[in-house]
Design an enzyme around this catalytic site. Sequence first.
Site, mmCIF file in Angstrom:
data_model
loop_
_atom_site.group_PDB
_atom_site.id
_atom_site.type_symbol
_atom_site.label_atom_id
_atom_site.label_comp_id
_atom_site.label_asym_id
_atom_site.label_seq_id
_atom_site.Cartn_x
_atom_site.Cartn_y
_atom_site.Cartn_z
ATOM 1 N N ASP A 1 0.825 -1.205 0.000
ATOM 2 C CA ASP A 1 0.000 0.000 0.000
ATOM 3 C C ASP A 1 0.862 1.260 0.000
ATOM 4 O OD1 ASP A 1 -2.406 1.383 -0.031
ATOM 5 O OD2 ASP A 1 -3.257 0.277 1.646
ATOM 6 N N ASP B 1 -10.486 1.850 -3.704
ATOM 7 C CA ASP B 1 -10.936 1.487 -2.363
ATOM 8 C C ASP B 1 -12.454 1.394 -2.284
ATOM 9 O OD1 ASP B 1 -8.507 1.129 -1.141
ATOM 10 O OD2 ASP B 1 -8.427 3.121 -0.236
#
Length: 688
Positions: free
Chosen positions: A435, A492
């Site tokens: 990430d 997301d």
Amino acid sequence: MSETRHSWRIDAPGQTLVLSSSGGVPGAVYWGVSLPPEEDLVALARACDMDVTGGMMDALSPLSLCPEAGHSFDGQPGLVAYREGQVLHPRFRLQQTEGHQFTCRDDELGLTLVITFEVLGDTLAGTTTLEAEEDLTLHHLAAPVLPGPQMGAEIVDFAGRWIGEFQPQRSPWRPGIHLREARMGRSGHEHPPLAYFPEAGATNTQGTVYAMQYGWSGGHVMYAEELADGRRQIQWGHATGTRASGRKFRTAPLYLTVSNRGLNGCAVAFQRLLRDHVVQWPDAERPRPVHYNCWEAVYFDHDVDVLCDIATRVAALGAERFVLDDGWFGRRDDDTSSLGDWDIDPRKWPEGLTPFIDHVEALGMRFGLWVEPEMVNLNSDLARAHPDWILGPGDQTEGRQQRVLDLSQQSVRDHLFHKLSSLLANHRIDYLKWDHNRLLPVGSAAQTDGVYALLRDLRSAFPAVEIESCASGGGRIDAGILSLTQRVWLSDSNDASERLRIQHDAALMLPLAVTGSHVGPRVCHTSGRVHDIRFRAWVAAQRHMGFEMDPRELSDEEVRVLTDVTRWWKDNRNWMQRADILRLDSADPAVIAEQQLADDGARFVVFAGKAAASSQIVPRPLRLTELDKNAKYRVELKNRDEAHHLSRGAPVIKSESLEVSGAYLMQHGLTLPWSFPDRMWVIEGTRL
């Protein structure tokens, strides 16, 4: 006396690039759909010579692969550099050609410019390298500069935001510069390095289109400029001012494609480029596994017994990889602490991760782990021990309660390699979700170079481990990061309606095999909307399928539907992961539809998503594309059992299979049943 003109051609499937030079940097005199092999290149180059008239210089300055201000070029130069505070005005001479590589020199300034092209599948890849005998400060170096299409109607590039990635932006060509620049250290939600240049009238399925993508994960810039004389140029490079002074500079590859089959022709070229040439697969023959990610089930609240129960449930649904997300390390109870401290939290995992990995593997799944190596919280042992490892000023504005480690420092990369390699060496970890949750405080190409170096070292040491690139979802999606990873987390947002649109537009670049898409919870955590499990499941089945919800919330009916769709995806994934994703032209703007066509053309699946209420009462026919017009196809509505009782008529496909020609499917199209918004029809086709 005029110098001798030399010409060269470079061909990739579907496109031809013709270069010409009279002694200086070569320039493109033709870039477009394929020319006949016997084309007279000298005659072609002469045919491109333009007139001059009043109000102009006495001769047109060259629009070369690196336009030079030193030749009175009045547009954006391809090279802007300084030495001892003075701007340089090079005048390069062509020194050597070898294959598709062109070397140019300015002896007075001690500069060498090397421009190289390579054929990769259906695309051309071009890079520019600058070498200097003395240090200089580089402001801008363009990858090979090509002319914008003279018949081009508009520039289609992309904007976006968190949970709203890949939003096409259409701007007309007009005099002056259309500038897009991502300056904050990653390719970005805001402007991914991708652009399309369609001619007037082009659609998804027809017309001439040009497309480019810049293979770089840091800040980048694109100039699309129409000069006063009407010529057009397109430049790509690193974001301005992001490189340190030095003597050698190289652009990222600029990938080029042209199509006379609409946007889809370019999209397919880019999908194949990434899938077949850029991504390095640990095992290219291995089917893409169904993911489960626990983030939206438990967030930071890790409990071994709860996670074992969840693992058992998702394995029964069909998951093949369990990814343990954020919260397993340090004292990571929220996002304010412990980034940088990559040691297992004994409070949550008193026996470490191995017993849980054993449980996951006993269920027939492999294990993956979330990390965010480039970042650090000030509340961490690492930040307290090494404040000098943090990038940017001490009083900077934070993003998501965190700061960035300076990966241009070898000591930082060595530390991260040691921590990550210890995890990988001591645990059976099949996969890393990598990430990157904030922008950089300062733009720095050296930071991206450092990330690449760290990833290369890890890939070399652990070649069987797959890596997913996630940056708050789709904040770092580009060919550069995909040369070192195998999957991207597109957004997301697990809202199926949002995903339907995002996936559709991202297909202008991304193939199924690298594009993660998960079935989210009943109540979407980013939009608050509630979607039926059928819609959520089929949207995820359009790409690399996974789940990201708490399976304990599922009803028996939802379990049945999700299990069935997952089984369907597994049954079809082997051909789908090599299929071309073709966006369909829908007469109803409420319908977002695509056709995934097998590489041998023998089968296809159409996903027709209803994104909104239609303006008319019954559906218009949906035209398919790229079929054999003379072949007959058997067409079947896979999910006809999902028809609502308000669909009261009798379209044939609602009750039985249909056998019609490819010509009919492409000229008239499929007549589908009525449906509510936020529903998906799935149509399977087989060539007879």
